[in-house]
Design a protein around this motif. Structure first.
Motif, PDB file in Angstrom:
ATOM      1  N   GLY A  94       1.717  52.448 -32.201  1.00 11.40           N
ATOM      2  CA  GLY A  94       1.473  53.401 -33.036  1.00 11.40           C
ATOM      3  C   GLY A  94       0.192  53.270 -33.921  1.00 11.40           C
ATOM      4  O   GLY A  94      -0.627  54.329 -34.043  1.00 11.40           O
ATOM      5  N   ALA A  95      -0.113  52.284 -34.443  1.00 12.03           N
ATOM      6  CA  ALA A  95      -1.515  52.113 -35.151  1.00 12.03           C
ATOM      7  C   ALA A  95      -2.761  52.183 -34.093  1.00 12.03           C
ATOM      8  O   ALA A  95      -3.561  52.804 -34.576  1.00 12.03           O
ATOM      9  CB  ALA A  95      -1.464  50.974 -35.797  1.00 12.03           C
ATOM     10  N   THR A  96      -2.544  51.780 -33.010  1.00 11.34           N
ATOM     11  CA  THR A  96      -3.495  51.826 -31.922  1.00 11.34           C
ATOM     12  C   THR A  96      -3.946  53.502 -31.443  1.00 11.34           C
ATOM     13  O   THR A  96      -4.974  53.815 -31.751  1.00 11.34           O
ATOM     14  CB  THR A  96      -3.385  51.176 -30.675  1.00 11.34           C
ATOM     15  N   ILE A  97      -2.410  54.249 -31.207  1.00  9.98           N
ATOM     16  CA  ILE A  97      -2.963  55.421 -30.714  1.00  9.98           C
ATOM     17  C   ILE A  97      -2.835  56.262 -31.832  1.00  9.98           C
ATOM     18  O   ILE A  97      -3.794  57.309 -31.565  1.00  9.98           O
ATOM     19  CB  ILE A  97      -1.756  55.581 -29.855  1.00  9.98           C
ATOM     20  N   GLY A  98      -2.411  56.191 -32.957  1.00 12.29           N
ATOM     21  CA  GLY A  98      -2.252  57.072 -33.967  1.00 12.29           C
ATOM     22  C   GLY A  98      -1.729  58.350 -33.799  1.00 12.29           C
ATOM     23  O   GLY A  98      -0.945  58.660 -32.880  1.00 12.29           O
ATOM     24  N   GLY A  99      -1.669  59.407 -34.748  1.00 11.23           N
ATOM     25  CA  GLY A  99      -1.429  60.673 -34.772  1.00 11.23           C
ATOM     26  C   GLY A  99       0.071  60.975 -34.586  1.00 11.23           C
ATOM     27  O   GLY A  99       0.816  60.383 -35.470  1.00 11.23           O
ATOM     28  N   ASP A 100       0.513  61.752 -33.801  1.00  8.96           N
ATOM     29  CA  ASP A 100       1.988  62.019 -33.647  1.00  8.96           C
ATOM     30  C   ASP A 100       2.720  60.835 -32.981  1.00  8.96           C
ATOM     31  O   ASP A 100       3.525  60.609 -33.607  1.00  8.96           O
ATOM     32  CB  ASP A 100       2.304  63.313 -32.733  1.00  8.96           C
ATOM     33  N   VAL A 101       2.146  59.979 -32.337  1.00 10.53           N
ATOM     34  CA  VAL A 101       2.916  58.999 -31.800  1.00 10.53           C
ATOM     35  C   VAL A 101       3.204  58.008 -33.013  1.00 10.53           C
ATOM     36  O   VAL A 101       4.287  57.520 -33.199  1.00 10.53           O
ATOM     37  CB  VAL A 101       2.079  58.176 -30.695  1.00 10.53           C
ATOM     38  N   GLN A 102       2.298  57.558 -33.884  1.00  9.11           N
ATOM     39  CA  GLN A 102       2.169  56.901 -34.965  1.00  9.11           C
ATOM     40  C   GLN A 102       3.399  57.472 -36.176  1.00  9.11           C
ATOM     41  O   GLN A 102       4.146  56.678 -36.506  1.00  9.11           O
ATOM     42  CB  GLN A 102       1.261  56.679 -35.907  1.00  9.11           C
ATOM     43  N   ALA A 103       3.438  58.684 -36.311  1.00  3.51           N
ATOM     44  CA  ALA A 103       4.399  59.507 -37.133  1.00  3.51           C
ATOM     45  C   ALA A 103       5.844  59.236 -36.391  1.00  3.51           C
ATOM     46  O   ALA A 103       6.976  59.039 -37.262  1.00  3.51           O
ATOM     47  CB  ALA A 103       4.102  60.956 -37.155  1.00  3.51           C
ATOM     48  N   TYR A 104       5.918  59.631 -35.031  1.00  3.90           N
ATOM     49  CA  TYR A 104       7.422  59.245 -34.303  1.00  3.90           C
ATOM     50  C   TYR A 104       7.828  57.652 -34.659  1.00  3.90           C
ATOM     51  O   TYR A 104       9.124  57.735 -34.811  1.00  3.90           O
ATOM     52  CB  TYR A 104       7.276  59.759 -33.150  1.00  3.90           C
ATOM     53  N   ILE A 105       6.878  56.878 -34.300  1.00  7.78           N
ATOM     54  CA  ILE A 105       7.329  55.596 -34.608  1.00  7.78           C
ATOM     55  C   ILE A 105       7.653  55.069 -35.872  1.00  7.78           C
ATOM     56  O   ILE A 105       8.805  54.441 -35.889  1.00  7.78           O
ATOM     57  CB  ILE A 105       6.356  54.439 -33.830  1.00  7.78           C
ATOM     58  N   ALA A 106       6.920  55.679 -36.782  1.00  5.43           N
ATOM     59  CA  ALA A 106       7.371  55.292 -38.185  1.00  5.43           C
ATOM     60  C   ALA A 106       8.782  55.856 -38.505  1.00  5.43           C
ATOM     61  O   ALA A 106       9.428  55.295 -39.427  1.00  5.43           O
ATOM     62  CB  ALA A 106       6.217  55.965 -38.960  1.00  5.43           C
ATOM     63  N   LYS A 107       8.865  56.974 -38.163  1.00  7.16           N
ATOM     64  CA  LYS A 107      10.243  57.868 -38.539  1.00  7.16           C
ATOM     65  C   LYS A 107      11.468  57.216 -37.832  1.00  7.16           C
ATOM     66  O   LYS A 107      12.580  56.937 -38.372  1.00  7.16           O
ATOM     67  CB  LYS A 107      10.156  59.399 -37.736  1.00  7.16           C
TER      68      LYS A 107
END
Length: 168
Positions: free
Chosen positions: A152-165
């Protein structure tokens, strides 16, 4: 008994980081010993020592969590450190936590399977590459939360938000 522990804890707090590092070092030594014994063809019939050395290595490498769980079991008091991964508070958090633990358990089994395949690589050459794949897959499965956070930190954006959620 509680008073004795309360008297000892302030004296141990200054040594606690050093003790944890010492236990980590001893755990790594036990892990190497168990791997050498498991792979060595001379010790083929004495796998019990290897298994107990591996269990000891796992307990020593997870010493803070072991002490936290013992404190919770014996004294029924929470510790300063977290026992393990705690998902965000949502209706499905129990299922997410169970899934993380189940995947980590499968990862440990994958690592053990990989070590067994590498041990038998002298009989079949393909077992070595299969063993390496099992070990790397098991390591990723055991460290799933950190792996997903890293993605998530590498890709960022929506992917990071979904993983954090999902995992917190």
């Amino acid at each position: 008994m509680e008073n004795y522990v309360a008297n000892v804890i302030p004296h141990l707090q200054q040594w606690w980081p050093s003790l944890i590092r010492l236990f980590y070092l001893i755990g790594v030594v036990f892990g190497v010993v168990s791997l050498v014994q498991a792979v060595n063809p001379k010790h083929r019939f004495n796998r019990g020592i290897s298994a107990w050395a591996f269990v000891t290595a796992v307990l020593l490498l997870n010493f803070p969590a072991l002490m936290d769980s013992l404190a919770m079991t014996v004294f029924n008091k929470t510790s300063e450190q977290e026992l393990s991964y705690s998902p965000p508070s949502s209706p499905g958090s129990v299922y997410i936590q169970f899934a993380v633990y189940a995947i980590a358990t499968v990862g440990i089994i994958g690592i053990a399977r990989g070590l067994c395949l590498i041990r038998n690589a002298s009989h079949q050459a393909m077992n070595f590459s299969r063993g390496i794949v099992h070990i790397f897959g098991g390591i990723i499965a055991v460290n799933l939360v950190s792996f997903l956070r890293g993605i998530g930190a590498t890709i960022g954006g929506d992917v990071q938000a979904y993983i954090a959620k999902i995992i917190g």
